[in-house]
Design a protein around this motif. Structure first.
Motif, PDB file in Angstrom:
ATOM      1  N   ALA A 298      10.244 -34.886  40.329  1.00 56.42           N
ATOM      2  CA  ALA A 298      11.068 -33.662  40.294  1.00 56.42           C
ATOM      3  C   ALA A 298      10.743 -32.837  39.050  1.00 56.42           C
ATOM      4  CB  ALA A 298      12.549 -34.029  40.316  1.00 56.42           C
TER       5      ALA A 298
ATOM      6  N   ALA B 289       6.730 -27.585  47.889  1.00 56.48           N
ATOM      7  CA  ALA B 289       7.907 -28.445  47.836  1.00 56.48           C
ATOM      8  C   ALA B 289       9.010 -27.824  46.996  1.00 56.48           C
ATOM      9  CB  ALA B 289       7.520 -29.813  47.275  1.00 56.48           C
TER      10      ALA B 289
ATOM     11  N   SER C  71      10.684 -25.261  49.250  1.00 59.90           N
ATOM     12  CA  SER C  71      11.450 -25.824  50.366  1.00 59.90           C
ATOM     13  C   SER C  71      12.686 -26.586  49.897  1.00 59.90           C
ATOM     14  CB  SER C  71      10.566 -26.741  51.210  1.00 59.90           C
ATOM     15  OG  SER C  71      10.133 -27.851  50.454  1.00 59.90           O
ATOM     16  N   GLU C  72      12.630 -27.171  48.697  1.00 57.97           N
ATOM     17  CA  GLU C  72      13.749 -27.950  48.176  1.00 57.97           C
ATOM     18  C   GLU C  72      14.744 -27.099  47.396  1.00 57.97           C
ATOM     19  OE1 GLU C  72      12.045 -31.120  45.935  1.00 57.97           O
ATOM     20  OE2 GLU C  72      10.818 -31.824  47.621  1.00 57.97           O
TER      21      GLU C  72
END
Length: 335
Positions: free
Chosen positions: A17, A54, A57-58
């Motif tokens: 992350a 990512a 999208s997250e």
């Protein structure tokens, strides 16, 4: 070369992350190219591309475009003048008609984020467009805010539930949520009237009428509109609703071209705040797009006295052309 966080490379110990945040920061804020990021962080370019995707999208990265093209600005001014609005937001035409609700919904979420402040109350409808609006909302803590659902719920929902939209909006702002705890469609008018006599539901209706802002959408009379696609109403009702004069629905109430409720059994079974109730709300915004919804949107503007319209170029052009034609027809009739 050091990245924005002072580290030369991403080691194997850096959480995934955190790595996504670093990549996103360098790309969107620092303005580095994908190749430069790959070199700086010791990654392959393909890995950087995947991490950027990512991050989007997250929800780690939210892109907001505040600029308007000359065409959009012209359509917005035209809509404000033609329909007596205080504000219009027009998004570019979608390349794929299936994306219209996503584009309009995202714009509606962005608009809503800017309008809300401490001590405000919000009333929300439902539908595919408002479901997509959740993507455009910028979550933050708002003090003493409340959210009211304008419709009852579903006992079984595959994707969109009216109560879920209100709940998720409330969660995004740390707000209290008030739900209309009854099915959106009941079996008969007598049951509907009895439910509205319940003190808690009467209180919710009064709370909705007193809201500062309402965000609603508009449905049309097509087999793939939300009410029919989700199976709340049978496809067989389409023909009889059209025969009754319906051009679309607003908070699940079917209305004619003049914005009046049509005489149809469905309209007597709805557990939802009515279009007439919307007129008591401080500011009503309609989010709906697609040229095919021209008549439904125009009717909804009349039915709700909405002062804000969030739509796309196709619907805006159709609304302006249709409005101009109606004025010409009226002048001919008077002359």
């Amino acid at each position: 070369m050091e990245d924005a966080f002072g580290a030369g490379q991403i080691s194997g110990e850096v959480p995934v992350a955190d790595a996504k945040v670093r990549v996103a920061w360098l790309y969107y804020v620092e303005g580095l190219t994908q190749e430069q990021i790959a070199e700086a962080l010791g990654l392959s370019r393909i890995k950087v591309i995947r991490m950027l995707a990512a991050a989007r999208s997250e929800g780690l990265v939210k892109i907001r475009i505040d600029a308007r093209s000359a065409r959009q600005a012209g359509l917005e001014r035209g809509l404000v003048t033609a329909y007596g609005l205080s504000e219009a937001v027009v998004v570019p035409a979608a390349r794929d008609p299936a994306s219209i609700s996503a584009l309009v919904g995202y714009a509606a979420g962005s608009w809503l984020s800017d309008k809300l402040a401490d001590n405000m109350s919000l009333a929300v409808g439902w539908g595919q467009t408002l479901h997509q609006a959740l993507r455009g909302i910028q979550p933050r803590q708002i003090e003493a805010m409340s959210v009211v659902s304008l419709l009852g719920g579903l006992t079984h929902s595959r994707s969109i539930n009216p109560s879920a939209v209100a709940r998720r909006v409330a969660d995004m702002f740390g707000a209290d949520c008030f739900q209309l705890t009854a099915p959106v469609f009941v079996s008969n008018a007598e049951l509907r009237d009895a439910l509205w006599r319940e003190p808690t539901l009467r209180e919710l209706r009064d709370r909705a009428r007193a809201a500062d802002v309402a965000l609603v959408s508009v449905g049309d009379l097509l087999p793939d509109s939300t009410l029919f696609r989700e199976g709340l109403l049978p496809q067989s009702d389409l023909a009889s609703l059209r025969k009754a004069g319906a051009v679309g629905d607003l908070v699940c109430h079917f209305i004619d071209a003049d914005g009046e409720l049509v005489d149809h059994p469905v309209n007597r079974r709805i557990m939802a705040v009515s279009p007439a109730d919307l007129k008591e709300i401080g500011l009503v915004a309609i989010a709906a797009g697609g040229a095919n919804k021209e008549h439904a949107i125009r009717a909804a503007l009349r039915a709700s006295a909405a002062k804000v319209l969030i739509t796309d170029e196709g619907a805006a052009e159709a609304l302006l052309a249709g409005g101009a034609k109606a004025q010409q027809d009226e002048r001919r009739a008077q002359g």
